[in-house]
Design a protein around this motif. Structure first.
Motif, mmCIF file in Angstrom:
data_model
loop_
_atom_site.group_PDB
_atom_site.id
_atom_site.type_symbol
_atom_site.label_atom_id
_atom_site.label_comp_id
_atom_site.label_asym_id
_atom_site.label_seq_id
_atom_site.Cartn_x
_atom_site.Cartn_y
_atom_site.Cartn_z
ATOM 1 N N GLY A 157 23.915 55.476 83.791
ATOM 2 C CA GLY A 157 24.530 54.230 84.218
ATOM 3 C C GLY A 157 23.558 53.421 85.063
ATOM 4 N N ILE A 158 23.574 52.105 84.883
ATOM 5 C CA ILE A 158 22.714 51.210 85.660
ATOM 6 C C ILE A 158 23.600 50.253 86.441
ATOM 7 C CG2 ILE A 158 20.979 49.377 85.524
ATOM 8 C CD1 ILE A 158 19.855 50.725 83.046
ATOM 9 N N SER A 159 23.317 50.128 87.736
ATOM 10 C CA SER A 159 24.168 49.331 88.620
ATOM 11 C C SER A 159 24.252 47.864 88.179
ATOM 12 C CB SER A 159 23.620 49.392 90.050
ATOM 13 O OG SER A 159 24.350 48.525 90.896
ATOM 14 N N VAL A 160 25.473 47.326 88.255
ATOM 15 C CA VAL A 160 25.681 45.898 87.976
ATOM 16 C C VAL A 160 26.309 45.208 89.195
ATOM 17 C CG1 VAL A 160 25.819 46.069 85.456
ATOM 18 C CG2 VAL A 160 27.879 46.477 86.836
ATOM 19 N N ASP A 161 26.152 45.836 90.361
ATOM 20 C CA ASP A 161 26.756 45.289 91.587
ATOM 21 C C ASP A 161 26.361 43.834 91.832
ATOM 22 O OD1 ASP A 161 27.846 47.730 91.896
ATOM 23 O OD2 ASP A 161 27.056 48.113 93.898
ATOM 24 N N ASN A 162 25.078 43.542 91.647
ATOM 25 C CA ASN A 162 24.589 42.185 91.924
ATOM 26 C C ASN A 162 24.123 41.483 90.653
ATOM 27 O OD1 ASN A 162 24.821 42.352 94.873
ATOM 28 N ND2 ASN A 162 23.207 43.906 94.703
ATOM 29 N N ASN A 163 24.668 41.902 89.540
ATOM 30 C CA ASN A 163 24.249 41.339 88.263
ATOM 31 C C ASN A 163 24.831 39.936 88.062
ATOM 32 O OD1 ASN A 163 24.654 40.930 85.163
ATOM 33 N ND2 ASN A 163 23.104 42.521 85.320
ATOM 34 N N THR A 164 23.947 38.957 87.880
ATOM 35 C CA THR A 164 24.380 37.558 87.734
ATOM 36 C C THR A 164 25.270 37.361 86.520
ATOM 37 O OG1 THR A 164 22.323 36.810 88.769
ATOM 38 C CG2 THR A 164 23.582 35.185 87.519
ATOM 39 N N CYS A 165 24.904 37.974 85.410
ATOM 40 C CA CYS A 165 25.662 37.830 84.167
ATOM 41 C C CYS A 165 27.096 38.328 84.330
ATOM 42 C CB CYS A 165 24.955 38.599 83.048
ATOM 43 S SG CYS A 165 25.732 38.440 81.432
ATOM 44 N N LEU A 171 34.038 39.321 87.038
ATOM 45 C CA LEU A 171 34.499 40.705 86.997
ATOM 46 C C LEU A 171 34.183 41.401 88.314
ATOM 47 C CD1 LEU A 171 33.355 41.821 83.424
ATOM 48 C CD2 LEU A 171 35.593 40.971 84.122
ATOM 49 N N ASP A 172 35.115 42.210 88.769
ATOM 50 C CA ASP A 172 34.898 42.990 89.988
ATOM 51 C C ASP A 172 34.043 44.201 89.623
ATOM 52 O OD1 ASP A 172 34.968 44.298 92.387
ATOM 53 O OD2 ASP A 172 37.015 45.053 92.136
ATOM 54 N N VAL A 173 32.826 44.241 90.143
ATOM 55 C CA VAL A 173 31.912 45.323 89.774
ATOM 56 C C VAL A 173 31.286 45.976 91.010
ATOM 57 C CG1 VAL A 173 31.346 44.503 87.460
ATOM 58 C CG2 VAL A 173 30.079 43.604 89.409
#
Length: 205
Positions: A157-165, A171-173
């Motif tokens: 898994g790769i973090s999407v906490d601060n993912n702009t897309c 979406l709450d990530v």
């Protein structure tokens, strides 16, 4: 004159309701499995888990349709977004069936791209359910600290906490990771689309 029942007749007389119940249960399970396995083709299925209700992934789907060259099976991309409401309270999560829904989606659902919380990834850390994404973490210079690493040392898994897309999709990530399920029942085209979508999301992080 006294009629003597045979053994089969006695068995049927006393157990017919149980037999009918078992037959109905088996038929129901078979129907569910057939719908999962032989339903309409999905070019890309995405699952998202969060503690928010009434979440739709239309913005993310539209973004991917517009910017990713998907391999499609029909005239236009067939995509679906499945949000699973996961309350913070464990007992409440059990009562609303959230845990069962996650189990079904991961083990026998049609989706291939998953945006999951850390706890859910941790639940499957000993199973080879998700692809090793080490090459993608390296390609996009994502540190191991920003990834979920399973018990075998693989980045699943790769973090999407601060993912702009993802953020643009509303979406709450928080403490969420993106991964791709390794499922033998999924078609090659679905995997190609999942990895293309993954790359697009990581490129626009």
């Amino acid at each position: 004159m006294t009629y003597k029942y045979g053994s089969f007749t006695n068995f049927w007389h006393y157990n017919k309701l149980k037999i009918f119940g078992v037959v109905l249960a088996v038929a129901f399970v078979a129907l569910i499995v057939s719908q999962c396995s032989f339903g309409e083709t999905v070019d890309l299925g995405i699952v998202h888990i969060s503690n928010e209700q009434n979440v739709t992934g239309e913005n993310l789907l539209d973004d991917i349709k517009k910017n990713v060259d998907l391999k499609i099976s029909g005239e236009k991309p067939a995509m679906e977004f499945n949000h699973i409401y996961m309350p913070d309270d464990f007992e409440l999560a059990k009562s609303v069936g959230a845990l069962d829904k996650v189990q079904v989606e991961i083990t026998s659902g049609r989706s291939t791209l998953f945006i999951l919380d850390k706890e859910t990834f941790y639940s499957y850390k000993d199973e080879d359910i998700f692809f090793d994404l080490s090459q993608y973490a390296e390609k996009y210079e994502i540190s191991k600290e920003e990834c979920f690493v399973d018990s075998k040392g693989r980045i699943t898994g790769i973090s999407v906490d601060n993912n702009t897309c993802i953020k643009n999709a509303n979406l709450d990530v928080r403490e969420h990771y993106i991964g791709i399920r390794d499922h033998v029942a999924s078609k090659k085209g679905e995997y190609e689309n999942a990895f293309k979508a993954l790359e697009y999301i990581l490129e626009n992080r």
